[in-house]
Design a protein around this motif. Structure first.
Motif, PDB file in Angstrom:
ATOM      1  N   UNK A  53      19.002 -56.157  18.474  1.00 51.16           N
ATOM      2  CA  UNK A  53      18.758 -55.219  17.376  1.00 51.16           C
ATOM      3  C   UNK A  53      19.508 -55.665  16.124  1.00 51.16           C
ATOM      4  N   UNK A  54      20.769 -56.078  16.285  1.00 53.48           N
ATOM      5  CA  UNK A  54      21.538 -56.587  15.154  1.00 53.48           C
ATOM      6  C   UNK A  54      20.910 -57.868  14.603  1.00 53.48           C
ATOM      7  N   UNK A  55      20.466 -58.744  15.497  1.00 53.50           N
ATOM      8  CA  UNK A  55      19.846 -60.004  15.081  1.00 53.50           C
ATOM      9  C   UNK A  55      18.603 -59.722  14.250  1.00 53.50           C
ATOM     10  N   UNK A  56      17.751 -58.834  14.721  1.00 52.09           N
ATOM     11  CA  UNK A  56      16.524 -58.509  13.988  1.00 52.09           C
ATOM     12  C   UNK A  56      16.866 -57.923  12.624  1.00 52.09           C
ATOM     13  N   UNK A  57      17.859 -57.054  12.562  1.00 51.49           N
ATOM     14  CA  UNK A  57      18.266 -56.474  11.270  1.00 51.49           C
ATOM     15  C   UNK A  57      18.724 -57.543  10.294  1.00 51.49           C
ATOM     16  N   UNK A  58      19.521 -58.485  10.770  1.00 54.13           N
ATOM     17  CA  UNK A  58      20.019 -59.567   9.913  1.00 54.13           C
ATOM     18  C   UNK A  58      18.873 -60.475   9.489  1.00 54.13           C
ATOM     19  N   UNK A  59      18.017 -60.859  10.428  1.00 55.89           N
ATOM     20  CA  UNK A  59      16.887 -61.724  10.088  1.00 55.89           C
ATOM     21  C   UNK A  59      15.985 -61.057   9.060  1.00 55.89           C
ATOM     22  N   UNK A  60      15.722 -59.775   9.250  1.00 57.81           N
ATOM     23  CA  UNK A  60      14.825 -59.058   8.344  1.00 57.81           C
ATOM     24  C   UNK A  60      15.399 -59.013   6.931  1.00 57.81           C
ATOM     25  N   UNK A  61      16.688 -58.844   6.803  1.00 54.43           N
ATOM     26  CA  UNK A  61      17.317 -58.844   5.473  1.00 54.43           C
ATOM     27  C   UNK A  61      17.175 -60.194   4.782  1.00 54.43           C
ATOM     28  N   UNK A  68      -1.416 -56.854  14.097  1.00 52.33           N
ATOM     29  CA  UNK A  68      -0.133 -56.829  14.794  1.00 52.33           C
ATOM     30  C   UNK A  68      -0.010 -58.112  15.608  1.00 52.33           C
ATOM     31  N   UNK A  69       1.181 -58.699  15.591  1.00 56.26           N
ATOM     32  CA  UNK A  69       1.445 -59.919  16.363  1.00 56.26           C
ATOM     33  C   UNK A  69       2.564 -59.636  17.363  1.00 56.26           C
ATOM     34  N   UNK A  70       2.299 -59.939  18.627  1.00 58.15           N
ATOM     35  CA  UNK A  70       3.309 -59.767  19.680  1.00 58.15           C
ATOM     36  C   UNK A  70       3.663 -61.142  20.231  1.00 58.15           C
ATOM     37  N   UNK A  71       4.932 -61.510  20.067  1.00 61.65           N
ATOM     38  CA  UNK A  71       5.439 -62.797  20.559  1.00 61.65           C
ATOM     39  C   UNK A  71       6.227 -62.561  21.842  1.00 61.65           C
ATOM     40  N   UNK A  88       4.697 -58.019   3.148  1.00 57.89           N
ATOM     41  CA  UNK A  88       4.660 -56.660   3.673  1.00 57.89           C
ATOM     42  C   UNK A  88       4.674 -56.608   5.189  1.00 57.89           C
ATOM     43  N   UNK A  89       5.296 -57.609   5.809  1.00 55.75           N
ATOM     44  CA  UNK A  89       5.385 -57.644   7.267  1.00 55.75           C
ATOM     45  C   UNK A  89       6.509 -56.718   7.721  1.00 55.75           C
ATOM     46  N   UNK A  90       6.190 -55.850   8.661  1.00 55.39           N
ATOM     47  CA  UNK A  90       7.162 -54.925   9.234  1.00 55.39           C
ATOM     48  C   UNK A  90       7.479 -55.327  10.668  1.00 55.39           C
ATOM     49  N   UNK A  91       8.738 -55.197  11.054  1.00 54.75           N
ATOM     50  CA  UNK A  91       9.117 -55.386  12.452  1.00 54.75           C
ATOM     51  C   UNK A  91       8.886 -54.050  13.146  1.00 54.75           C
ATOM     52  N   UNK A  92       7.989 -54.040  14.122  1.00 57.61           N
ATOM     53  CA  UNK A  92       7.651 -52.822  14.850  1.00 57.61           C
ATOM     54  C   UNK A  92       8.686 -52.566  15.934  1.00 57.61           C
ATOM     55  N   UNK A  93       8.969 -53.589  16.719  1.00 54.42           N
ATOM     56  CA  UNK A  93       9.986 -53.515  17.760  1.00 54.42           C
ATOM     57  C   UNK A  93      10.322 -54.927  18.211  1.00 54.42           C
ATOM     58  N   UNK A  94      11.471 -55.055  18.858  1.00 51.56           N
ATOM     59  CA  UNK A  94      11.898 -56.372  19.334  1.00 51.56           C
ATOM     60  C   UNK A  94      12.908 -56.193  20.452  1.00 51.56           C
ATOM     61  N   UNK A  95      13.007 -57.195  21.289  1.00 55.50           N
ATOM     62  CA  UNK A  95      13.981 -57.219  22.368  1.00 55.50           C
ATOM     63  C   UNK A  95      14.300 -58.661  22.696  1.00 55.50           C
ATOM     64  N   UNK A 111      11.324 -61.352  22.799  1.00 52.53           N
ATOM     65  CA  UNK A 111      10.017 -60.866  22.336  1.00 52.53           C
ATOM     66  C   UNK A 111      10.165 -60.093  21.023  1.00 52.53           C
ATOM     67  N   UNK A 112       9.049 -59.979  20.307  1.00 54.74           N
ATOM     68  CA  UNK A 112       9.036 -59.208  19.061  1.00 54.74           C
ATOM     69  C   UNK A 112       7.605 -58.833  18.717  1.00 54.74           C
ATOM     70  N   UNK A 113       7.462 -57.699  18.035  1.00 52.39           N
ATOM     71  CA  UNK A 113       6.165 -57.240  17.538  1.00 52.39           C
ATOM     72  C   UNK A 113       6.313 -56.973  16.043  1.00 52.39           C
TER      73      UNK A 113
END
Length: 139
Positions: free
Chosen positions: A7-15, A96-99, A24-31, A34-36
């Motif tokens: 969660x911290x990683x996704x927040x930092x990457x998104x910033x 939507x893209x799910x990796x 306008x790409x939004x992070x829907x969820x990640x773990x 994986x990520x959506x």
């Protein structure tokens, strides 16, 4: 309660992700592994046929791939990627893209990404190979 590292990683990457911001790409969820992500196709993202440009679809899939392969908090980049376009995407559609991580060993990984319309229609299949370059995303 502790917040998962991913969660911290996704927040930092998104910033740091100016390209995702511009599109306008939004992070829907990640773990872990994986990520959506999702976005709505704007008119300036369409090609001469009036459908979403393949490069934009590739970028959405690559963004999901990037969040997924960095989710383990190790700086990781793409070493290769390929895409198969399956269905056109009209202006105004949300895609939507799910990796998902398929394989990882040492500094390498393989991730599959499915890009879909809201109704579940697959529009692209993407496969990316990752390479860890060391260091952590979140210190």
């Amino acid at each position: 309660m502790t917040v998962p590292v991913e969660a911290d990683v996704v927040s930092v990457l998104r910033l740091r992700d100016r390209c995702a911001d511009a599109l306008g790409i939004d992070v829907v969820e990640a773990g872990a592994g994986w990520a959506v992500v999702s976005m709505t196709v704007r008119g300036d993202m369409c090609n001469c046929h009036g459908t979403c440009h393949g490069g934009i679809i590739f970028t959405l899939a690559d963004t999901a791939f990037g969040y997924a392969c960095n989710s383990h908090n190790v700086n990781t980049v793409a070493s290769a990627a390929s895409v198969e376009f399956l269905h056109p995407v009209p202006e105004g559609a949300t895609i939507r893209a799910r990796a998902e991580q398929r394989w990882a060993r040492s500094k390498s990984g393989v991730y599959d990404v499915v890009v879909e319309l809201d109704d579940g229609t697959a529009v692209a299949l993407f496969r990316g190979r990752s390479h860890s370059i060391g260091g952590s995303v979140v210190p």
